[in-house]
Design an enzyme around this catalytic site. Structure first.
Site, PDB file in Angstrom:
ATOM      1  N   GLU A 441      21.818  14.070 -45.850  1.00  0.00           N
ATOM      2  CA  GLU A 441      20.967  13.624 -45.073  1.00  0.00           C
ATOM      3  C   GLU A 441      21.325  13.199 -43.597  1.00  0.00           C
ATOM      4  OE1 GLU A 441      19.229  11.190 -46.547  1.00  0.00           O
ATOM      5  OE2 GLU A 441      20.206  11.642 -49.090  1.00  0.00           O
ATOM      6  N   HIS A 444      18.038  15.678 -42.555  1.00  0.00           N
ATOM      7  CA  HIS A 444      16.550  13.929 -43.175  1.00  0.00           C
ATOM      8  C   HIS A 444      16.495  14.166 -41.464  1.00  0.00           C
ATOM      9  CE1 HIS A 444      15.223  14.913 -46.816  1.00  0.00           C
ATOM     10  NE2 HIS A 444      16.940  14.564 -47.185  1.00  0.00           N
TER      11      HIS A 444
HETATM   12 ZN    ZN Z   1      17.188  14.326 -49.608  1.00  0.00          ZN
END
Ligand code: ZN
Ligand code: ADP
Ligand code: MG
Length: 612
Positions: A441, A444
């Site tokens: 995460e 991202h």
């Molecule tokens: Zn992902």
């Protein structure tokens, strides 16, 4: 209303007790009728006495005297007696009790001018026996029938009319204070409280009356508790039931129950109806053509009908809870029905601490060494219900030691105990997996921060939601009607960065299957870029239609090139800004959820040493 409808209605409104009484009464009437009938039948079997005038009994001597004196006109010789009529008309009878062995008597009488006859003996005929059988069997069979029908139907009748499935709480006594965290949910529900307290405000201003709230979230996160709190805050009764109450094995019960529930609710004028496990009533209609499916459809239809008739019929607000939104019938979540949606998530560290506070304050005496913040940190992925269980377990452990105060060690052992029961269910508690999710995460998020063309990060979490181990959510700053190539590229980079981060931090061999939805998303974007939006040089401004064999080799190569390019850019950016990646991942591991603002702050802070 005609008489039949009236009768139907009366029966419908009767309590099971009265129905049982009625059945008994009908049985009793039949029994009495049967007994009377039986009496008649039996007496019809008895020799019929001609009871016009009681004949005078005479003895043999007197009888013979009358014969010889020609005083008799007629005589009937029966098995046990002789009945005769005198000239004067009086009847006499001579009982001989079958000992009349004098065969000459008829002859003597005949010679004396008496008209002698031997009538047929009136023996009981076959018809009489049938009569008896009917007289006995009919009421008996009726009785058996009613008792059997009664016992067979009683459970169904009871199901139909009893309201034991409904939990009615006149005063819940729960307030929003009892619910820790869930601020967004409370805020949304606050409006319902206002509406219930001052409905006239709504009718005056013409504002849309709230009627259905849908709470979505995993088990044990306090959905029931929140609904009770709404009723408590508004001071209205709380009617609770479960979706499965409506999926009864008897046909029509679901529909009737919905009707009964709303009838009851309207009697209160103001109240909350709470339907737990809402998905078991409101699955997509017509999804299955089975009986169960159709039954469910009628139940849901009834519910929606009752709800759309609201406003006019009292101030009843329906709150439904479910742990999944995806299976619900769209008709149920349309405006005017369950149009308000409240997402209830698993608590993050701060919320967990608050929940622990709620369940220990004034209830469990804590030792000085207990820091609820530490306990909260050590219980990632726990729901409110599990935290409550943890507190109780800790209290039990301490009292078992004979201590009055609950210590930190008690909480440790209690946690291990609760965890053991959850191990298989709660994947986020696996530390290695948590770390991997955090980096995925963070990857991202970092790309979203690094690329000015990307939408800003709105929120991110490594708390499990459904099948997703974590998520990073971006929100556009304004509505977009078209997207630029730069924005699309940024999107692709962000989407690719999850897997890229896994690879950089854990090595090529240790990437996971967690990127599945990312890959799907990226492929969609890349395919559109190539075949629809003319963003590939090799294809140019052409629309490519898909054949049954796909788009063809050139297009596939182009799509792969677009994706590979994005993946490479993601790897590069992550490598060049590794400290930021680590910082975001660490913050996530510690706090589990981060707001966009927090992410940007961490990103900026970790870039500063580089700039300096
Ligand atoms: Zn992902
Ligand atoms: P759900 O209906 O979402 O499955 P419940 O409302 O039945 O969850 O929660 C079960 C119990 O867990 C509650 O009675 C309460 O004691 C505890 N609980 C759950 N969430 C919270 C919370 N946010 N604050 C305080 N207690 C909570
Ligand atoms: Mg519940």
């Amino acid at each position: 209303m005609n008489i039949f409808q009236k009768i139907k209605k009366t029966i419908k409104d009767m309590s099971p007790k009265n129905i049982f009484r009625l059945t008994c009464a009908i049985c009793f009437i039949f029994m009495v009728a049967g007994v009377i009938n039986l009496h008649n039948a039996v007496s019809s079997l008895m020799p019929q006495e001609k009871v016009k005038v009681e004949p005078t009994t005479v003895n043999y001597t007197e009888f013979m005297k009358k014969v010889t004196a020609h005083e008799l006109t007629k005589a009937t010789i029966l098995a046990d007696r002789i009945e005769a009529t005198e000239k004067s008309g009086t009847e006499i009878v001579l009982y001989h009790g079958r000992i009349l062995t004098e065969p000459t008597l008829p002859k003597v009488m005949d010679e004396a001018g008496v008209e002698v006859s031997f009538p047929e003996e009136d023996a009981p005929g076959i018809g009489d026996y049938i009569g008896i059988i009917f007289a006995v069997l009919f009421p008996l069979s009726m009785m058996v029938f009613f008792v059997a029908a009664g016992t067979l139907l009683y459970p169904q009748i009871k199901e139909k009319f009893s309201a034991s499935w409904m939990r009615i709480v006149p005063k819940t006594g729960v307030t929003f204070k009892d619910v820790a965290g869930q601020d967004a949910g409370k805020e949304e529900l606050e409006e319902i409280v206002t509406f219930l307290k001052h409905p006239e405000k709504y009718s005056d201003t013409g504002a849309r009356v709230p009627c259905g709230v849908l709470m979505i979230g995993p088990a044990g996160t306090g959905k029931t508790l929140l609904a009770e709190a709404v009723a408590g805050e508004a001071g209205v009764p709380f009617l609770a039931c479960t979706g499965s109450d409506f999926s009864n094995k008897f046909v029509g019960v679901g529909r009737d129950r919905v009707e009964a529930m709303f009838k009851k609710a309207r009697k209160f004028k103001k109240c909350i109806i709470f339907i737990d496990e809402f998905d078991s009533v409101a699955r997509v209609r017509g999804a299955s053509n089975s009986d169960v499916g159709r039954e469910q459809d009628t139940t849901l239809n009834q519910l929606l009908t009752e709800m759309s008739g609201f406003g006019k019929r009292g101030n009843v607000v329906v709150i439904a809870a479910s742990n999944r939104l995806d299976v619900l019938d769209p008709a149920a979540i349309r405006p005017g029905r369950f149009d308000r949606h409240v997402l209830i998530g698993l608590p993050d560290i701060k919320d967990r601490e608050d929940i622990l506070k709620v369940h220990t304050e004034d209830k469990i005496p804590l030792d000085k060494d207990v820091d609820l913040n530490v306990v909260a940190r050590g219980t990632p992925g726990f729901s409110g219900a599990q935290l409550e269980m943890l507190c109780n377990e800790a209290a039990v452990l301490s009292s078992r030691r004979g201590s009055k105060l609950v210590t930190a060690a008690d909480f440790e052992s209690a946690r291990d105990k609760v965890l053991m029961g959850l191990e298989s269910k709660n994947k986020t508690t696996d530390q290695a997996e948590r770390k991997l999710t955090a980096y995925h995460e963070a990857g991202h998020a970092l790309l979203a921060c690094a690329n000015p063309h990307s939408d800003p990060v709105h929120q991110m979490t490594i708390m499990q939601r459904g099948t997703a181990l974590g998520m990073m959510m971006r929100l556009p700053e304004k509505e977009k009607l078209s997207v630029t190539l730069a924005q699309l590229k940024a999107d692709l980079d962000v989407v690719m960065a999850g897997r890229a981060a896994e690879e950089i931090v854990f090595g090529k061999e240790f990437v996971t299957s967690g990127a599945m939805s990312d890959i799907e998303r990226a492929t969609d974007i890349a395919t559109n870029m190539v075949v629809n939006w003319g963003m590939s040089e090799a294809i140019g401004m052409r629309k490519i239609a898909q054949s049954p064999l796909g788009y063809g080799e050139i297009v596939d190569r182009e799509i792969k090139a677009v994706l590979d390019g994005a993946y490479l850019r993601a790897i590069e950016t992550l490598n060049s800004q590794r400290p930021a990646l680590d910082a975001i991942a660490e913050a996530l591991l510690e706090r589990e959820t981060l707001s966009g603002k927090e992410v940007r702050a961490i990103y900026k802070a970790s870039l500063e040493p580089l700039a300096a």
